[in-house]
Scaffold this motif. Structure first.
Motif, short mmCIF file in Angstrom:
data_model
loop_
_atom_site.label_atom_id
_atom_site.label_comp_id
_atom_site.label_asym_id
_atom_site.label_seq_id
_atom_site.Cartn_x
_atom_site.Cartn_y
_atom_site.Cartn_z
N LEU A 143 0.82 -1.20 0.00
CA LEU A 143 0.00 0.00 0.00
C LEU A 143 0.86 1.26 0.00
O LEU A 143 0.56 2.24 -0.70
CB LEU A 143 -0.94 0.00 1.21
N ALA A 144 1.92 1.24 0.80
CA ALA A 144 2.80 2.41 0.90
C ALA A 144 3.49 2.70 -0.43
O ALA A 144 3.57 3.86 -0.87
CB ALA A 144 3.83 2.21 2.01
N LEU A 145 4.00 1.66 -1.07
CA LEU A 145 4.71 1.86 -2.33
C LEU A 145 3.76 2.25 -3.46
O LEU A 145 4.10 3.07 -4.32
CB LEU A 145 5.50 0.60 -2.70
N ALA A 146 2.56 1.67 -3.46
CA ALA A 146 1.56 2.06 -4.46
C ALA A 146 1.21 3.54 -4.30
O ALA A 146 1.02 4.26 -5.29
CB ALA A 146 0.31 1.20 -4.31
N THR A 147 1.15 3.99 -3.06
CA THR A 147 0.86 5.40 -2.79
C THR A 147 2.02 6.29 -3.23
O THR A 147 1.82 7.32 -3.88
CB THR A 147 0.57 5.60 -1.30
N ALA A 148 3.25 5.89 -2.86
CA ALA A 148 4.42 6.70 -3.23
C ALA A 148 4.56 6.82 -4.75
O ALA A 148 5.02 7.85 -5.25
CB ALA A 148 5.67 6.09 -2.63
N ALA A 149 4.17 5.77 -5.46
CA ALA A 149 4.27 5.80 -6.92
C ALA A 149 3.37 6.88 -7.53
O ALA A 149 3.60 7.30 -8.67
CB ALA A 149 3.90 4.43 -7.49
N ARG A 150 2.38 7.36 -6.77
CA ARG A 150 1.49 8.40 -7.27
C ARG A 150 2.18 9.76 -7.36
O ARG A 150 1.75 10.61 -8.13
CB ARG A 150 0.23 8.49 -6.40
N TRP A 151 3.21 9.98 -6.55
CA TRP A 151 3.88 11.28 -6.63
C TRP A 151 5.33 11.17 -7.15
O TRP A 151 5.97 12.16 -7.44
CB TRP A 151 3.85 12.01 -5.29
N TRP A 152 5.86 9.96 -7.24
CA TRP A 152 7.23 9.77 -7.71
C TRP A 152 7.17 9.54 -9.23
O TRP A 152 6.29 8.82 -9.70
CB TRP A 152 7.80 8.54 -7.02
N PRO A 153 8.07 10.07 -10.07
CA PRO A 153 9.25 10.88 -9.73
C PRO A 153 9.02 12.38 -9.78
O PRO A 153 9.97 13.14 -9.69
CB PRO A 153 10.25 10.45 -10.81
N ASP A 154 7.77 12.84 -9.99
CA ASP A 154 7.53 14.29 -10.02
C ASP A 154 8.04 14.95 -8.75
O ASP A 154 8.57 16.06 -8.79
CB ASP A 154 6.04 14.58 -10.21
N ARG A 155 7.83 14.27 -7.63
CA ARG A 155 8.33 14.76 -6.34
C ARG A 155 8.95 13.59 -5.61
O ARG A 155 8.25 12.67 -5.19
CB ARG A 155 7.19 15.37 -5.50
N GLU A 156 10.25 13.63 -5.45
CA GLU A 156 10.97 12.49 -4.87
C GLU A 156 10.90 12.55 -3.34
O GLU A 156 11.89 12.81 -2.64
CB GLU A 156 12.41 12.45 -5.37
N VAL A 157 9.71 12.29 -2.83
CA VAL A 157 9.48 12.24 -1.38
C VAL A 157 9.38 10.76 -0.98
O VAL A 157 8.46 10.06 -1.42
CB VAL A 157 8.18 12.97 -0.99
N PRO A 158 10.32 10.26 -0.19
CA PRO A 158 10.29 8.84 0.17
C PRO A 158 9.17 8.54 1.15
O PRO A 158 8.62 9.44 1.80
CB PRO A 158 11.66 8.60 0.82
N VAL A 159 8.82 7.28 1.25
CA VAL A 159 7.81 6.83 2.20
C VAL A 159 8.48 5.91 3.21
O VAL A 159 9.43 5.18 2.89
CB VAL A 159 6.65 6.10 1.47
N SER A 160 8.03 5.97 4.47
CA SER A 160 8.58 5.14 5.54
C SER A 160 7.58 4.09 5.96
O SER A 160 6.38 4.37 6.06
CB SER A 160 8.96 6.00 6.76
N VAL A 161 8.07 2.89 6.23
CA VAL A 161 7.25 1.78 6.70
C VAL A 161 7.91 1.19 7.94
O VAL A 161 9.12 0.96 7.95
CB VAL A 161 7.07 0.70 5.62
N ASN A 162 7.11 0.95 8.97
CA ASN A 162 7.65 0.36 10.21
C ASN A 162 7.76 -1.15 10.10
O ASN A 162 6.89 -1.82 9.54
CB ASN A 162 6.75 0.73 11.39
N LEU A 163 8.82 -1.68 10.69
CA LEU A 163 9.06 -3.12 10.72
C LEU A 163 8.83 -3.65 12.13
O LEU A 163 9.10 -2.96 13.12
CB LEU A 163 10.49 -3.44 10.31
N SER A 164 8.37 -4.89 12.21
CA SER A 164 8.25 -5.58 13.49
C SER A 164 9.44 -6.50 13.69
O SER A 164 10.27 -6.69 12.78
CB SER A 164 6.96 -6.42 13.51
N ALA A 165 9.54 -7.10 14.87
CA ALA A 165 10.63 -8.05 15.14
C ALA A 165 10.58 -9.22 14.17
O ALA A 165 11.63 -9.73 13.74
CB ALA A 165 10.54 -8.53 16.58
N ALA A 166 9.38 -9.65 13.80
CA ALA A 166 9.25 -10.77 12.86
C ALA A 166 9.84 -10.42 11.51
O ALA A 166 10.44 -11.27 10.84
CB ALA A 166 7.78 -11.16 12.71
N ASN A 167 9.71 -9.17 11.09
CA ASN A 167 10.28 -8.75 9.81
C ASN A 167 11.79 -8.64 9.86
O ASN A 167 12.49 -9.02 8.92
CB ASN A 167 9.71 -7.39 9.39
N VAL A 168 12.30 -8.11 10.98
CA VAL A 168 13.72 -7.84 11.09
C VAL A 168 14.54 -9.14 11.11
O VAL A 168 15.72 -9.13 10.77
CB VAL A 168 14.01 -6.98 12.34
#
Length: 218
Positions: free
Chosen positions: A20-45
């Motif tokens: 969802l985050a990357l699909a959203t970021a793709a709506r403004w990238w590359p016109d505006r190179e604003v990165p998106v942040s996603v939180n990770l859990s211990a299971a992901n790390v």
């Protein structure tokens, strides 16, 4: 989150949030190179396949690695520090930035920072609140500002809610600010016009003197 953890659903939940985050970021990238942040859990790390999954997700959405920052709190690494460091190192080699969220509320030892493969520290709001009024808080902030670049880390101030706070943090030398002084959380359909207004100067830049606005967060 506890229910998802007990059901063993944290990894697929994060996969969905990442999509969802990357699909959203793709709506403004590359016109505006604003990165998106996603939180990770211990299971992901501790997921040794995480770097490959993230690279595949970025490719699906046509985004470069620099479009994404992955955040984790200090405590998430403690279950398996060695494996976690391996996963974070793999992510960094792929070009994805890694960030330590809420720094100052967990272990926060200098030895921990020495061995941690991260690009960014986000100083917890408990260590930025009253920075414009409390000399002791300002002293903590100033020492962290001196430490972070020496370790190759950028420094983010969390919980920046007033002009006075932003001005003090800018004077101390923080790199990035996050908080209500910039904007409150908003849906992407509201964020896109806000971002355009920010680019055009319609958003009051006096709120954040010398500080960069942080990435959009999910």
């Amino acid at each position: 989150m506890p229910a998802a953890e007990q059901a063993g659903r944290l990894r697929p939940q994060t996969d969905r949030v990442l999509e969802l985050a990357l699909a959203t970021a793709a709506r403004w990238w590359p016109d505006r190179e604003v990165p998106v942040s996603v939180n990770l859990s211990a299971a992901n790390v501790t997921d040794l396949d995480l770097a490959c999954k993230v690279a595949a997700a970025l490719h699906r959405h046509g985004l470069p690695a620099r479009a994404l920052t992955l955040e984790l709190v200090e405590d998430t690494l403690m279950a398996d520090p060695e494996r976690g460091r391996t996963v974070l190192a793999d992510l960094r080699r792929s070009g994805v930035r890694t960030s330590i969220d809420d720094y100052g509320t967990g272990y926060s030892s200098l030895a921990y920072l020495r061995h941690l493969p991260a690009d960014e520290l986000k100083l917890d709001r408990s260590l930025t609140a009253d920075v414009d009024r409390d000399p002791r808080v300002a002293a903590i902030g100033q020492s962290t500002v001196a430490l972070a670049p020496a370790l190759g880390l950028s420094l983010v101030a969390e919980g920046v809610e007033t002009l006075a706070m932003s001005a003090t943090l800018a004077r101390l030398g923080y790199d990035v600010a996050q908080g209500y002084a910039i904007a409150r959380p908003m849906p992407v359909d509201d964020f896109l016009p806000w971002l355009a207004a920010s680019d055009s100067g319609l958003v009051d830049e006096a709120l954040m003197p010398q500080l960069n606005q942080g990435p959009a967060s999910d």
